[in-house]
Design a protein around this motif. Sequence first.
Motif, PDB file in Angstrom:
ATOM      1  N   ILE A 900       0.851  -1.190   0.000  1.00 32.57           N
ATOM      2  CA  ILE A 900       0.000   0.000   0.000  1.00 32.57           C
ATOM      3  C   ILE A 900       0.889   1.243   0.000  1.00 32.57           C
ATOM      4  O   ILE A 900       1.826   1.340   0.792  1.00 32.57           O
ATOM      5  CB  ILE A 900      -0.937  -0.012   1.217  1.00 32.57           C
ATOM      6  N   PRO A 901       0.615   2.173  -0.892  1.00 38.04           N
ATOM      7  CA  PRO A 901       1.507   3.332  -1.002  1.00 38.04           C
ATOM      8  C   PRO A 901       1.275   4.374   0.088  1.00 38.04           C
ATOM      9  O   PRO A 901       0.275   4.347   0.797  1.00 38.04           O
ATOM     10  CB  PRO A 901       1.127   3.913  -2.364  1.00 38.04           C
ATOM     11  N   VAL A 902       2.236   5.264   0.164  1.00 37.47           N
ATOM     12  CA  VAL A 902       2.124   6.430   1.039  1.00 37.47           C
ATOM     13  C   VAL A 902       1.710   7.594   0.150  1.00 37.47           C
ATOM     14  O   VAL A 902       2.178   7.699  -0.975  1.00 37.47           O
ATOM     15  CB  VAL A 902       3.485   6.709   1.702  1.00 37.47           C
ATOM     16  N   VAL A 903       0.805   8.451   0.608  1.00 41.40           N
ATOM     17  CA  VAL A 903       0.316   9.493  -0.285  1.00 41.40           C
ATOM     18  C   VAL A 903       0.810  10.886   0.076  1.00 41.40           C
ATOM     19  O   VAL A 903       0.766  11.779  -0.758  1.00 41.40           O
ATOM     20  CB  VAL A 903      -1.231   9.478  -0.352  1.00 41.40           C
ATOM     21  N   GLY A 904       1.266  11.086   1.283  1.00 38.57           N
ATOM     22  CA  GLY A 904       1.787  12.404   1.653  1.00 38.57           C
ATOM     23  C   GLY A 904       0.743  13.262   2.333  1.00 38.57           C
ATOM     24  O   GLY A 904      -0.452  12.997   2.263  1.00 38.57           O
ATOM     25  N   LYS A 905       1.237  14.324   2.973  1.00 37.09           N
ATOM     26  CA  LYS A 905       0.336  15.116   3.818  1.00 37.09           C
ATOM     27  C   LYS A 905      -0.784  15.764   3.023  1.00 37.09           C
ATOM     28  O   LYS A 905      -1.944  15.730   3.430  1.00 37.09           O
ATOM     29  CB  LYS A 905       1.149  16.184   4.562  1.00 37.09           C
ATOM     30  N   THR A 906      -0.455  16.350   1.891  1.00 38.92           N
ATOM     31  CA  THR A 906      -1.488  17.071   1.130  1.00 38.92           C
ATOM     32  C   THR A 906      -2.618  16.146   0.730  1.00 38.92           C
ATOM     33  O   THR A 906      -3.778  16.530   0.727  1.00 38.92           O
ATOM     34  CB  THR A 906      -0.900  17.679  -0.159  1.00 38.92           C
ATOM     35  N   GLU A 907      -2.261  14.942   0.361  1.00 44.23           N
ATOM     36  CA  GLU A 907      -3.303  14.012  -0.061  1.00 44.23           C
ATOM     37  C   GLU A 907      -4.119  13.536   1.141  1.00 44.23           C
ATOM     38  O   GLU A 907      -5.309  13.285   1.002  1.00 44.23           O
ATOM     39  CB  GLU A 907      -2.684  12.820  -0.803  1.00 44.23           C
ATOM     40  N   VAL A 908      -3.494  13.396   2.289  1.00 49.85           N
ATOM     41  CA  VAL A 908      -4.275  13.031   3.478  1.00 49.85           C
ATOM     42  C   VAL A 908      -5.255  14.153   3.803  1.00 49.85           C
ATOM     43  O   VAL A 908      -6.403  13.907   4.159  1.00 49.85           O
ATOM     44  CB  VAL A 908      -3.362  12.731   4.686  1.00 49.85           C
ATOM     45  N   GLU A 909      -4.796  15.393   3.640  1.00 46.50           N
ATOM     46  CA  GLU A 909      -5.710  16.521   3.843  1.00 46.50           C
ATOM     47  C   GLU A 909      -6.937  16.394   2.962  1.00 46.50           C
ATOM     48  O   GLU A 909      -8.026  16.794   3.332  1.00 46.50           O
ATOM     49  CB  GLU A 909      -5.002  17.835   3.498  1.00 46.50           C
ATOM     50  N   ARG A 910      -6.738  15.865   1.771  1.00 45.37           N
ATOM     51  CA  ARG A 910      -7.861  15.731   0.853  1.00 45.37           C
ATOM     52  C   ARG A 910      -8.583  14.404   1.030  1.00 45.37           C
ATOM     53  O   ARG A 910      -9.269  13.959   0.117  1.00 45.37           O
ATOM     54  CB  ARG A 910      -7.355  15.809  -0.578  1.00 45.37           C
ATOM     55  N   SER A 911      -8.406  13.752   2.149  1.00 51.81           N
ATOM     56  CA  SER A 911      -9.063  12.468   2.456  1.00 51.81           C
ATOM     57  C   SER A 911      -8.734  11.412   1.420  1.00 51.81           C
ATOM     58  O   SER A 911      -9.628  10.777   0.877  1.00 51.81           O
ATOM     59  CB  SER A 911     -10.579  12.591   2.504  1.00 51.81           C
ATOM     60  N   ARG A 912      -7.479  11.267   1.126  1.00 52.10           N
ATOM     61  CA  ARG A 912      -7.140  10.264   0.128  1.00 52.10           C
ATOM     62  C   ARG A 912      -6.132   9.263   0.655  1.00 52.10           C
ATOM     63  O   ARG A 912      -5.382   8.669  -0.104  1.00 52.10           O
ATOM     64  CB  ARG A 912      -6.581  10.940  -1.114  1.00 52.10           C
TER      65      ARG A 912
END
Lengths: 1111, 458
Positions: A900-912
């Motif tokens: 499972i990949p890591v998406v980074g902070k910005t993407e977590v902010e966007r609920s991803r």
Amino acid sequence: MSEDRHINFKLMRDRILAGQSEADPTPGRSLPIYPNGKKPKTYWRSLEELVDAPEFREFVEREFPQQAEVWEDPVERRTFLKLMGASLALAGLSGCVYQPPEKIVSYIKQPEEEFPGRALYFATAATVAGVATPVLVRSNEGRPTKIEGNSDHPNYPNADPKSPGYSATDIFAQASVLSLYDPDRSQTPLFRDENRPWTAFVGEMRTALNGPDGNGGLRAKQGAGLRFLTETVISPTLAAQLKDILTALPQAKWHQYEPVNRDNARSGALMAFGQPVNTIYDFSKAERIISLGADFLSAHPGMLRYARDFAARRRITEGRKEMSRLYVIETTPSITGANADHRWSIRPAQFEETVRGLASSVALRGAAPGDLGPPFGGPIAQGWMQALSRDLLQHGGSSIVIAGAEQSPVVHALAHAMNASLGNVGKTVFYTDTIEAYSIDQSQSLHELVTDIDEGRVELLVIVGGNPTYNTPADLKLDKQRLFKINLRVHHGQYKDETGELCHWHIPATHYLESWSDTRSYDGTVSIVQPLIEPLYESKSEHELLAVFSDQYDKKAYDIIRDYWRQNQEAGGRRQEAVINQAAGGRRPEAGGAPTRGSSPSTASPASTPAAAASPVAAASRGDFDSWWRKCLHDGFIPNTALPVKTVTADSNGIAKVPQTPSAGGYAIVFRTDPSIYDGRFSNNGWLQELPKPLTKVTWDNAALVSPATARKLNLGKSPAVKGRESYVDTIKISHQGRTISDTVPTFIMPGQPDDVITVHLGYGRQRAGRVGNKHGFNAYEIRTSDSPWLISGAEVSKASGQYVLATTQLHFNMEDYSFRQDDRDILRVETLAEYLEEKEEKHETHVPGEEETLYDPKLYDYKNQGENAPNYAWGMAIDLNSCVGCNACTIACQSENNIPVVGKTEVERSREMHWIRVDAYFKGEPENPEGPYFQPVPCMHCENAPCEPVCPVHATVHSAEGLNDMVYNRCVGTKYCSNNCPYKVRRFNFFLYQDWDTPTYQLMRNPEVSVRSRGVMEKCTYCVQRIQNGKIRAELEDRPVHDGEIITACQSVCPTEAIVFGNINDPNSRVSRMKAERRNYGLLTDLNTKPRTSYLAGLRNPNPDIAKEG
Amino acid sequence: MPDQHHSDAPHHTTVPVIDPGMTFASVTDKISSIVLKRKTPIAWFVGFAIAFMLFQLMMLAITQLVFVGIGVWGVNIPVGWGVDILNFVWWIGIGHAGTLISAILLLLRQKWRTSINRFAEAMTLFAVAQAGMYPIFHLGRPWLAYWLFPYPNTMGIWPQFRSPLMWDVFAVSTYATVSAMFWFVGLIPDFATLRDRSHSKFFQIIYGMLAMGWRGSARHWHRYEMAYLLLAGLATPLVLSVHTIVSFDFSAGIIPGWHATIFPPYFVAGAIYAGFAMVIFLTIPLRKFYGLEGFITMRHMHNMAKVMLATGLIVGYGYIIEAFFGWYSGNRFERYMIWNRMHGPYATYYWALILCNIITPQFLWIKKIRGNLLWLWVISVVVSIGMWLERFVIVVTSLHRDFLPSSWGMYQPTQWDWSMFVGTIGFFFALLFLFIRFLPMISIFEMRTILPEAEVEE
């Protein structure tokens, strides 16, 4: 034409063969054609020797007449070579590293046990702060890909002894695979930022030691000016090496410092017993537990075993009706507090008073009442304290009082005294020697080093591991000014971090999966750390580094470790037990074969080893050493090395005399290790950075935790969520004694935090952690001081301008806001044990639709009767919410297993965020004094009537005959309708190409049995379908059905509390079926007629009826 | 304004659907001259240039989307559909008026439809073209969109016929095909007129090819009438079916706020509502600019306003019933959904929607406002916005907070969402500008049939 080409190749081959025998008749030497007298470039792999050969040129001319010029013209040819070389280098592991010539040889003989496509498991030990977590590491064709717990290890047994499964591990061990393959790790020895070979380093160190002409240097001064700074050393071999060096160079000094140390526990033990001890608890026998700020379920060396025993003692299944009771008194909410039956959060200033009050009420032996302060002092209601102490006294000998490493020495001493007076010692609480090789006060040690540096007494500082420039206390900072007073500085670490930047030499450290070492688990049992892979880079282990300062400066780590244990055995040789004669074999052979078998016998110093001398190594006669060694490697531990229990007497008079610490006003700042990245050493690990912190669900950042009332006092607004899952929070400035945290500090309103107490987590604000870890959060070390490392009182706190964005995976307000009450939604069920035992009727009125109410034909998928020839498996899962402690290990294990990949902070902010299993947390009650949070791990429910399936227009998500809700990545076009229609929102979408397809090391890391998903497809939990298939294939080959417990999912195997159980629900005797038959079993949102295969067992709490009455 | 006095006219029944001074020749002349004779006005070039630039923005947005990934949009988990699907529904809704005016009003023998049907049909087609792009580009892998079609393939897989998205594929593609055919068949006699009146060889050839050999013989007319009637009959159920099926995209789901039986009629009414708002929005400036007051009279305006009012009331009823059922169901999730719409973070959108779609059209009860083109135009704009908000409320607020509070989230469209939306508007207008320049925007031969000259004594 093709005929012609054929002739060409034949011609070339003949010529080359002829040339070979002419030039070098030695058989076996490959392609030694230097016809022009030029030495070929060594970095060529296959074409190199051919380049200048006339035969080759002729071949080229015939084959590519128009290209021949390129080879004739030296200038052109070089360009061509350069391009070729560059592309070759890029295709290799890493472009900037010199590649040693590789021999690509196919297996002539297949290595023992190695079958392509079948994973092997090797035992080794992962370490955090030196303490071992015994692990089994999966190796796919020589690449370590997944960590499992070692269930053979005496400390980590499975509850079900029949289960062939693995035991638990923690998030750090799970995530260590990612660290191994981290492309940001330093790759070559560096001298002032220039690549140097290891031998250059050895040469320079030898010169420094022996002087340029063989005399003089540090050795002449008996090592004066030579300083070693290590982290906590637990490895017996490393300690022995240091001891040898110090014996040879008596003026040299060895300092230990680690930001998260056990100094307070040590001082507390000294206060109580007059000697440092290692305390071991037996939670399986504890009926009443009181934790004095000890987070023994998540931040403790023995947490895995403790959590397992704790959960086992509270498991209410199969007719068991008793569970232990946990009281927690703490300053800041912790996982342990969240699992408590009674939790009080009090200010640190009142902590000691409260503990003294409790101690005097449980009547310490040898202390007059009132010596310790008034009974039942402190802010907790007296009635409650009375009930608590009554409860403890009624359970003398079966209770545990445990103090947290962050608490003051007095609290530790009082805990020891209480355990003694309650008669717990020898029953639930045991004392041994410390597992550290040298137990010292680390603050003191650092202080001595700093003093020596400041006074110019240090010439050569060797920093072995650790990052002191970053994590030393503000008053003893090993910063630039201080370090630059030292002539020669050496840093050994996996990253060229803040400390590495300031050192002359930086030596890359090996990862534990690529090096030999040894270590101890929390009770002293020794594990040999064995590598699974050759070092990826030119890294050296700390053993090899220290060997440079001994007589055998080129000794390999393997020899160092092995010789140490051989000698230890010969010297000890006390007990000859049959156990060591059992030959190694079976499923886990020794890794790495037998390198350098013929090495010279050890000439290491015969000086006795410091701490390990006490360890009762089972010895064998000389001839048996090899088989003993292989057995230890295979099993992952050395038997009977647990430290012996020793008898110590608590001296409560000493404690009574210690004056009570006066309380200070102002804001108290409490320091804690970060639940995800510890003290900062895991900063560059994306899995851990993106792991939602158990209580706050914040990722990629640390935040100052404040209580709702303090937030109002500081005029911090309630954080509104504006976009995605961003939380815009107000920021504050924190300063103390003229030191200020330079970054603005985002605040997080933490329900259950005591007022006027601000908790900050260590480990963030890194400047040189790597691409992943740089510049996240704020650096709490900036105000941490050595005299009181866990707490400062009287800090100045003010609101700062500007807001900060925190990325959370669960909207903060819905964890606590009462308008989204959980009772109302019936998502998470918790009741008290008494209620559960009394009630015979189901009190929840979930309407599960009947057959007549559904449009679907219920006979369409008849899981119970799959036909006569079908094996009749129906996979299902049960999660016992009473056992889940919310440690998050399942999330990381799943991430590792399923690529499972890591998406980074910005993407977590966007609920991803992409986690396939998440741990939801819900508070109950008012934010000022909430219960919980209660945890609920949510994987895919594998609904029998899955709402995701009928809405997919391309059949990309379909149901398997065994009840799995399968996802066909190749077929998915990405409408996202399935996710919209999933009531549990467990589906995850690749909005971008989240997977790193380019970094070569990450390609080594992946589990080859799980597809690496591309952009634009949906993914989700598969119940680890690859493990199911492996289990079925195994069973089919042996012509038998799959045994219960044979197939375990990644989340299940890692769970310290065995809360997750997976299996065949068509088998009424399987563990999962038995769990689902429990009265506590319930499905999530079953009134939607989804018929989830994953079900939950309601959580239980066991409050003290006296306190419940009072409250 | 020259039209103001029309609004003062007491009875609209007396207002004719065509200016009394018109003759066969003047009708043909006036309409065909826009295409053939009149100099293309500067304003047309300016308008077209703006629309074309916005169209380029759309191309940029699509390029970005396809090359980088759908993550450039604001969609996330839980809100898997955002302004993409919202715009799809919005455009499809707008595309409803044309076919409704053409087909249903034809069958109902509403003569007033004649002067606006061609234009409305064109609008329909162009709107459906915009709508059709969204389902393709909202995919994670748009290059595989053809997998949604049931074509024979080596994989041996059919699409899944249980999925509403599958139904959508058929509904929208059928609708687009039939609308296009209906429009084209209706154009054939006029193509012939243009062919005959054109002085440019090039246009004679082009229009000649499009006219498909139309010579106006009685047999031609006979077949034409039959074909047109059949197509009208075919198109009529489609008007109802398309948006019904689009509404299934939501009502077949189990998300509170989607899972509602009222959706099909409510969506169809909403679509007609939005479609008429768009026709009014476009007609008012157009008839003014090209001086078509003689063809599109105040009677048309009144009629269209009344249709809007009627469908607006149905839509309003839908909102009320939705809220009522949220409460009446007793289902805690449904109740929370309604509560969240009214009080949650997107409450502004909900109340704006109520204002735009329920309150505003009530002004159309007043004849003076119906007759005032400025007010009518403003109301049509407000209704168009309101219908966009309605879809936002349905798509986004239902998704962003469903069952488990732990997975709740928020949705915020990004610049690329907006670029795509604004771009489709540009594309729509670009097509519309081309249409009014190169094709007769009012049906010439049909206009002739409603002239007094055409009244043949039986």
